[in-house]
Write a protein that holds these residues in place. Structure first.
Motif, mmCIF file in Angstrom:
data_model
loop_
_atom_site.group_PDB
_atom_site.id
_atom_site.type_symbol
_atom_site.label_atom_id
_atom_site.label_comp_id
_atom_site.label_asym_id
_atom_site.label_seq_id
_atom_site.Cartn_x
_atom_site.Cartn_y
_atom_site.Cartn_z
ATOM 1 N N GLU A 6 -14.255 -35.020 64.424
ATOM 2 C CA GLU A 6 -14.196 -35.071 63.001
ATOM 3 C C GLU A 6 -14.045 -33.746 62.598
ATOM 4 N N ASP A 35 -6.496 -39.458 58.349
ATOM 5 C CA ASP A 35 -5.302 -39.004 59.388
ATOM 6 C C ASP A 35 -5.760 -38.003 60.258
ATOM 7 N N THR A 36 -4.982 -37.954 61.356
ATOM 8 C CA THR A 36 -5.283 -36.852 62.521
ATOM 9 C C THR A 36 -4.270 -35.973 62.281
ATOM 10 N N THR A 51 -3.312 -32.262 64.792
ATOM 11 C CA THR A 51 -3.495 -31.498 66.018
ATOM 12 C C THR A 51 -3.369 -30.140 66.205
ATOM 13 N N THR A 97 -7.149 -32.637 68.749
ATOM 14 C CA THR A 97 -6.835 -33.649 67.993
ATOM 15 C C THR A 97 -8.099 -33.766 67.032
ATOM 16 N N VAL A 98 -8.042 -33.863 65.770
ATOM 17 C CA VAL A 98 -9.330 -34.150 65.009
ATOM 18 C C VAL A 98 -8.977 -34.954 63.945
ATOM 19 N N ARG A 99 -9.726 -35.929 63.431
ATOM 20 C CA ARG A 99 -9.683 -36.900 62.441
ATOM 21 C C ARG A 99 -10.342 -36.502 61.049
#
Length: 782
Positions: A538, A555-556, A558, A567-569
């Protein structure tokens, strides 16, 4: 000199207080107008000129070379909305070695044959263009010092290629951090990696919606996921204008207050002069002056001090603009920025035109007066007004001088309304300024993000040349420091934060990637929306990051430029103006694989209740000294030059408004006192002492001051509620309610009494004059 000129000069010299009031009010309005207008011009001019000169790209798009071919991208130049395109250029995100101390930060490198011409023409500032392998042209905005002849090494690439800096260039839309010849790109791109960059100009690109439509047109026919990211020229423009744009809503508010106050005060002064000089008007008409000449005489008496005030206002505006313009001189290579002459002329002409129109409207009554009626009017005011108020005040359990003063505004309601309006604007300015200072403190608190009692700062980067004979600085061990902190007596809770540089596909430059170890939710981060991170994967980001990437909560994104993409949300939006808001906050576990050796770590500690912070720091430093780290007591940064400038400007402009308001009160009370000379003489003959006379005169503005103050506070709060979000929007920040809501019930009471203070200050001089007046002289006055 003509007869009309002598009348104007005589009126200006005789009404010194009115002259001073008009001059100061005009100076305030012109100074704020010059400053605000100059910033509007300066904030946009450098970028707009450079964008037009260099044919800047309306949209730069990063494509995945594995999903779309260069030939297919070339065909996008012929689409309906596209007026021009450049590319495709091979591109890669690489991390060079800063020096022998270790790697630097990621940078976007693009292969281009020449600086370009039709789209994104690069401005070559120094040196020449890279024409063969082994050469590189650095962006003037790169984190690397752009020195000709410098060697840049990429040790992570096969063969460790080294490039020599042969030129320094600037892209107005910041399309890359460095450029090389196309023949160099294969050595800088690992097999199966890298991408293409396309630069577009559209037929319509003035709004975000038009840019989005153009983006959709060029990507609609491509495979899903082919476009890795994009950057709009509007985002770059907003970033370029951010510093000066911050001041504009603030100055517009003060400029509007100054203009309205100037109009009201000029109108009041001229109307009072007409009312007081009715008999003189009759004399002028009797000796041959036409109605138009009488009107022009009073307009001239207002325009002369207004012209002097306007000239002083231009000077004051230039002086106040110096610290603000100094912050923008480096924008796009501008060596110096000055206020455009047309801004001075427009501000002066506009304010003087407003003064002339207001004075003419107020003096029109003088032209319409019949000569016989004007000559028959004496100076003594009508005694029938406000008798009901005098009878009501006489029944109050207050001393007689106080009762007489409280009833006076009702005898001259129009004059009391004019004084109240001046006080109202002064109270609005004071309320707004107090809120502004408190709000800036809240923003700096949010910027510092440090609720910790003690901080162990991260070691400074060891970039740049090192003196001969010195050794590389030993690296501090974060685990050893954390163990020392945990073992220290008095440690409550703590967390650590490591910052690395990363990149985002489609965006040039780098972002700050901050990874936390431990519970960082108490660290002082101010949330705008969403929530704080509570698990790996996160992230929380500032508003400008969301705007630049087009992402929303949920959204995610990169992150690149690390050992491997991450990749983080996005789960929350945080208030953070540092690094232009280009930051990502996440948990350290998110970077375990991509960056396992985080060493530049800071530690943030909250001590237990009752622990002496200074003593704790002293004892902790004894344990940290062998580890190469030092603890210090926590504390918030008081702010930068921008905060100091804003506070200084708000204080100066507020003092000017308050001074104008007080002089407006002085003018009204002075006229009222002179009209009541005989009445004051009667009171003195009946035994009123000088002190009681002062009390009566000052009390005459109490009702007006209290009423204006009570109305000015909510209006000032409303103005604050409009200006502050506008200032946040101008720099791409959304301000949470906790930052905007700086007013509290108990704190509003002293602000409401500010109107009374302004009224009392304005009435002091006339009160002293009335107290010193001799009784016999006052009784002889007609």
């Amino acid at each position: 000199m003509s007869a009309l000129g002598r009348v104007v000069r005589s009126g200006v010299g005789r009404r010194r207080v009115q002259t001073l009031v008009i001059g100061l009010a005009t100076m305030m309005a012109v100074a704020a107008s010059v400053l605000g207008g100059s910033l509007l011009v300066v904030s946009g001019a450098p970028f707009d000129d450079a964008f037009a000169r260099q044919h800047g790209a309306h949209l730069s798009v990063q494509f995945d070379a594995g999903k779309v071919s260069a030939g297919r991208l070339s065909r996008s130049k012929d689409l309906e909305r596209v007026s021009g395109a450049s590319g495709p250029f091979r591109t890669a995100t690489l991390t060079p070695q800063a020096d022998e101390s270790g790697p630097g930060w990621p940078m976007t490198v693009v292969g281009r044959r020449d600086p370009g011409r039709d789209v994104d023409e690069l401005a070559l500032l120094h040196g020449r263009w890279a024409t063969r392998s082994g050469e590189v042209v650095l962006s003037a905005d790169s984190w690397l010092i752009p020195t000709l002849g410098r060697k840049i090494t990429f040790p992570d690439l096969p063969g460790g290629p080294t490039l020599t800096v042969v030129g320094v260039a600037r892209s107005v839309t910041q399309t890359a951090d460095a450029w090389v010849a196309p023949s160099q790109m294969p050595a800088l791109t690992a097999p199966g990696s890298g991408g293409y960059q396309m630069l577009y100009r559209f037929t319509d690109a003035g709004t975000a919606a038009q840019i989005a439509a153009g983006d959709k047109a060029v990507t609609a026919s491509l495979p899903p996921g082919a476009a890795l990211g994009e950057q709009s020229w509007l985002t770059v423009k907003k970033s370029a204008e951010r510093d000066t744009a911050l001041y504009v809503p603030f100055l517009v508010a003060f400029g509007a207050l100054g203009l309205v106050m100037s109009a009201l005060i000029v109108g009041n002064v001229v109307a009072s002069a007409v009312g007081k000089g009715t008999r003189r008007i009759g004399v002028l008409k009797a000796v041959g002056f036409t109605p138009a000449q009488v009107v022009r005489a009073y307009v001239g008496q207002a325009l002369i001090p207004a012209a002097v005030g306007a000239a002083l206002g231009v000077i004051a505006g230039h002086v106040l603009a110096v610290p603000v313009l100094a912050e923008t001189e480096d924008v796009y290579g501008a060596s110096s920025l000055a206020i455009a002459p047309w801004v001075d002329l427009a501000a002066t002409a506009g304010v003087l035109g407003l003064v002339a129109a207001t004075a003419w409207a107020s003096a029109w009554r003088a032209g319409r007066l019949r000569t016989v009626d004007a000559l028959a009017v004496g100076r003594t005011a009508s005694a029938g007004r406000g008798r009901w108020a005098a009878r009501l005040a006489g029944r109050l359990p207050v001393p007689q001088p106080v009762a007489l003063g409280l009833a006076r505004p009702f005898a001259r309601p129009a004059r009391a309304l004019a004084m109240g309006t001046a006080i109202l604007f002064g109270a609005i300015a004071v309320t707004f300024t107090v809120g502004m200072s408190a709000r800036l403190g809240q923003v700096m608190k949010a910027k510092a993000h440090d609720a910790a009692d003690v901080v162990v700062p991260a070691p400074l980067p060891d970039f740049g040349p090192r003196p001969a004979g010195t050794q590389k600085r030993p690296e501090a061990d974060p685990a050893a420091i954390a163990a020392a902190v945990e073992a220290a007596a008095g440690t409550g809770r703590y967390y650590s934060a490591a910052t690395v540089r990363a990149a985002v596909s489609g965006l040039t430059g780098t972002i700050d990637l901050v990874a936390f170890t431990g519970d960082s939710s108490w660290g002082g981060y101010t949330m705008v929306s969403g929530r704080w991170i509570d698990s790996p994967g996160e992230a929380v980001v500032p508003t400008p990051f969301l705007a630049a990437t087009g992402a929303r909560i949920g959204d995610t994104v990169t992150l690149t430029g690390l050992t491997e993409p991450v990749t983080v949300r996005i789960v929350g939006e945080v208030l953070d103006p540092r690094n232009d808001g280009m930051q990502v906050f996440t948990d350290v576990a998110t970077l375990t694989a991509a960056h396992p050796d985080l060493t530049d770590t800071s530690h943030h500690i909250a001590v237990t209740s009752g622990t002496d912070v200074n003593g704790y720091v002293t004892e902790l430093n004894k344990d940290l000294a062998p580890l190469g780290a030092t603890a210090r007591a926590g504390g918030l940064d008081a702010g930068g030059d921008m905060v100091v400038t804003l506070n200084a400007l708000s204080l100066i402009l507020t003092m000017m408004l308050v001074a104008v308001a007080a002089l407006g009160v002085l003018n009204g009370v002075l006229l009222d006192t002179r009209e009541r000379v005989r009445e004051i003489g009667v009171h003195k003959a009946l035994g009123m002492t000088p002190r009681q006379t002062v009390t009566m005169v000052i009390t005459s503005v109490v009702v007006t001051g209290l009423t204006a103050g009570a109305l000015g506070v909510p209006l000032g709060v409303a103005l604050h509620g409009w200006v502050l979000p506008a200032m946040g929007d101008s720099v791409g920040l959304r301000l949470p309610d906790s930052v905007i809501a700086v007013y509290h019930g108990a704190g509003l009471i002293p602000l409401a009494l500010g109107g009374l203070l302004i009224a009392a200050l304005g009435a002091l001089l006339p009160a002293g004059w009335a107290a010193r007046a001799r009784t016999a002289t006052a009784l002889r006055t007609e």
